[in-house]
Scaffold this motif. Sequence first.
Motif, PDB file in Angstrom:
ATOM      1  N   ASN A  63      -6.897  -3.463  -0.617  1.00 34.41           N
ATOM      2  CA  ASN A  63      -5.816  -2.490  -0.548  1.00 34.41           C
ATOM      3  C   ASN A  63      -6.410  -1.102  -0.369  1.00 34.41           C
ATOM      4  OD1 ASN A  63      -3.645  -0.688  -1.151  1.00 34.41           O
ATOM      5  ND2 ASN A  63      -2.625  -2.281  -2.358  1.00 34.41           N
ATOM      6  N   ARG A  75      -5.245   1.606  -0.883  1.00 34.31           N
ATOM      7  CA  ARG A  75      -4.823   2.551  -1.922  1.00 34.31           C
ATOM      8  C   ARG A  75      -5.631   2.395  -3.212  1.00 34.31           C
ATOM      9  NH1 ARG A  75      -2.398   6.491   0.916  1.00 34.31           N
ATOM     10  NH2 ARG A  75      -0.697   5.666   2.185  1.00 34.31           N
ATOM     11  N   GLU A  81      -0.716   3.521  -5.800  1.00 37.75           N
ATOM     12  CA  GLU A  81      -2.162   3.603  -5.633  1.00 37.75           C
ATOM     13  C   GLU A  81      -2.835   3.321  -6.966  1.00 37.75           C
ATOM     14  OE1 GLU A  81      -2.793   7.581  -4.185  1.00 37.75           O
ATOM     15  OE2 GLU A  81      -3.069   8.407  -6.201  1.00 37.75           O
ATOM     16  N   LYS A 140       0.814  -1.224   0.000  1.00 41.26           N
ATOM     17  CA  LYS A 140       0.000   0.000   0.000  1.00 41.26           C
ATOM     18  C   LYS A 140       0.844   1.269   0.000  1.00 41.26           C
ATOM     19  CE  LYS A 140      -0.637   0.146   5.046  1.00 41.26           C
ATOM     20  NZ  LYS A 140       0.141   1.394   5.251  1.00 41.26           N
TER      21      LYS A 140
END
Length: 230
Positions: free
Chosen positions: A109, A111, A82, A78
């Motif tokens: 995740n 992100r 992203e 992470k």
Amino acid sequence: ICSAVDLFIAPSGFLMDKFINSGIPEEKVILMRYGLNSRNFEKLEKIPSQRLRFGFIGSIIAAKGLHILIKAFNGIDKDAAELKIYGECSSYKGILGDYLRYCRKISRNERVIFMGGFDNKDIVDIFGGIDVLVVPSIWYENSPLVIQEAFLSRTPVIASRIGGIPESVKDGVNGLLFEPGDTRDLKDKLKYVISNPEIISELRKRAPEVKSIEDNARELEGIYADLIKK
């Protein structure tokens, strides 16, 4: 119906072959790539970021393979990158209307950012905020306009090796290809770019030129003029 058509125009060799293999006479099919309005992209500026930004841009339907991308991105640190997802869920008469909900559910995740729908007039700004476009389609893509927009914005592409995509995205030249539906292969490609960020500038330099919308219009006018003469 097809016998009454004078000429078929295919924007990819893949589709042209499909036409011919389906019984349309070869002399009635021509290949002509899409042209795009490139003027707005001349103003594009990449917004600096300390974190590598991957992007998905398009309709959120299962055939576009967003679930494949999210599963692959679940295996990404992470703090390394992203994923920005631009698009709206497109259901057919209510069928598959839960796909976006499913994609959100499988995301592990933090992100992964769902940016929502967008107006195409904002596409230049969107490309200004991503470093790599990912096209994880699992159906036969023809000649995705979003890939041409990526080239106009000098954004490298990671894409499925399917349909007409390999005609535009050359593996290791202006982007990277992975096997359709192969989560592990896609994850490996994402990690490769993260571990070798210098590859982005190299791929960006080799982005192909994209035909202008004006040239495309002139080609079409010429085709129509020739047909009228006949």
